[in-house]
Design an enzyme around this catalytic site. Structure first.
Site, PDB file in Angstrom:
ATOM      1  N   GLY A   1      74.676  62.613 -53.326  1.00  0.00           N
ATOM      2  CA  GLY A   1      75.661  62.032 -52.422  1.00  0.00           C
ATOM      3  C   GLY A   1      76.604  61.082 -53.138  1.00  0.00           C
ATOM      4  O   GLY A   1      77.827  61.152 -52.975  1.00  0.00           O
ATOM      5  N   TYR A   2      76.031  60.191 -53.932  1.00  0.00           N
ATOM      6  CA  TYR A   2      76.834  59.218 -54.676  1.00  0.00           C
ATOM      7  C   TYR A   2      77.754  59.918 -55.669  1.00  0.00           C
ATOM      8  O   TYR A   2      78.949  59.603 -55.765  1.00  0.00           O
ATOM      9  CB  TYR A   2      75.905  58.250 -55.399  1.00  0.00           C
ATOM     10  CG  TYR A   2      76.604  57.151 -56.164  1.00  0.00           C
ATOM     11  CD1 TYR A   2      77.167  56.069 -55.492  1.00  0.00           C
ATOM     12  CD2 TYR A   2      76.688  57.181 -57.549  1.00  0.00           C
ATOM     13  CE1 TYR A   2      77.806  55.049 -56.185  1.00  0.00           C
ATOM     14  CE2 TYR A   2      77.312  56.161 -58.257  1.00  0.00           C
ATOM     15  CZ  TYR A   2      77.873  55.101 -57.568  1.00  0.00           C
ATOM     16  OH  TYR A   2      78.495  54.086 -58.255  1.00  0.00           O
ATOM     17  N   SER A   3      77.217  60.884 -56.405  1.00  0.00           N
ATOM     18  CA  SER A   3      78.018  61.604 -57.398  1.00  0.00           C
ATOM     19  C   SER A   3      79.171  62.339 -56.722  1.00  0.00           C
ATOM     20  O   SER A   3      80.315  62.313 -57.212  1.00  0.00           O
ATOM     21  CB  SER A   3      77.137  62.587 -58.173  1.00  0.00           C
ATOM     22  OG  SER A   3      76.095  61.908 -58.867  1.00  0.00           O
TER      23      SER A   3
END
Length: 235
Positions: free
Chosen positions: A141-143
């Site tokens: 998600g962060y990436s």
């Protein structure tokens, strides 16, 4: 420390009560700017959920009503989200991670562009991440969100290239703030091992580069993502 001239500028910092946000605020104040922090923390200048469309619009109205202009926007709001294999990553966690990191950047940029267009000048600096360039395992998600920030920066930089508004991003590796404590120890060790300089970055180092990107000295760079990764990714 070389002083960047930001005298008289009105600067908005989202996530302004976090480690990077506080460092940026200090650097801006030392450079002569007036700062406004948006955050959910009680010490924020304006307590705003930057994932909420109506709240962002209302906050911009309040800022413009007070100062009449906006010269600098720094999008520093962010969370790492969970560090788990994708099969354990829930849809709710995905949506929250995308919203805080990417949707907030979109909403704040959209709100800032109109007043910047009217004055035909401005600087927007978005906090991306090395994860958005390379991807971090177990941080899908962060990436994905930070890759979106990089793409948003490219698109908006080109969209505004015919004006005096400049839009750029930073892609830090690990920076020594409270945010890193959201990572699992295993993930933290793995990403630290990839940094040739051999240490985490400091918030003050991030703030120094942001101060330059927010200044008149940054006049020919737009839509770019600048490396701040201790040599991990110099592209």
């Amino acid at each position: 420390m070389n002083r960047i001239d930001l005298d008289g500028r009105i600067a908005l910092i989202t996530g302004g009560c976090g480690g990077i946000g506080q460092a940026v605020r200090r650097r801006f104040l030392e450079s002569g700017a007036t700062t406004v922090t948006w955050d959910l923390a009680e010490e924020a200048d304006d307590r705003i959920d930057v994932t909420d469309e109506a709240a962002v619009a209302a906050g911009m109205d309040r800022l413009l009503g007070r100062f009449g202009r906006l010269d600098i926007l720094v999008n520093a709001a962010g969370i790492t989200g969970p560090t788990v294999p994708i099969e354990h990553y829930t849809l709710a966690q995905w949506r929250r991670t995308i919203d805080v990191n990417l949707t907030s950047t979109f909403l704040s940029c959209r709100a800032a562009v109109a007043p910047m267009r009217r004055q035909n000048t401005g600087r927007i600096v978005n906090l991306a991440s090395i994860a958005g360039k390379e991807g971090n395992a177990q941080m899908t998600g962060y990436s994905a969100a930070k890759a979106g920030v990089i793409a948003l920066t490219k698109a908006l930089g080109k969209e505004l290239a015919g004006t005096e508004i400049r839009v750029n991003a930073l892609a830090p590796a690990v920076i020594a703030t409270e945010l890193t404590k959201q990572m699992s120890p295993e993930t933290y060790a793995a990403v630290m091992a990839k940094i040739p300089v051999g240490r985490a970055g400091r918030p003050e180092e991030v703030a120094a580069m942001i101060a330059w990107l927010a200044s008149d000295e940054c006049s020919f760079s737009t839509g770019a993502t600048f490396d701040l990764s201790g040599g991990r990714a110099t592209y």
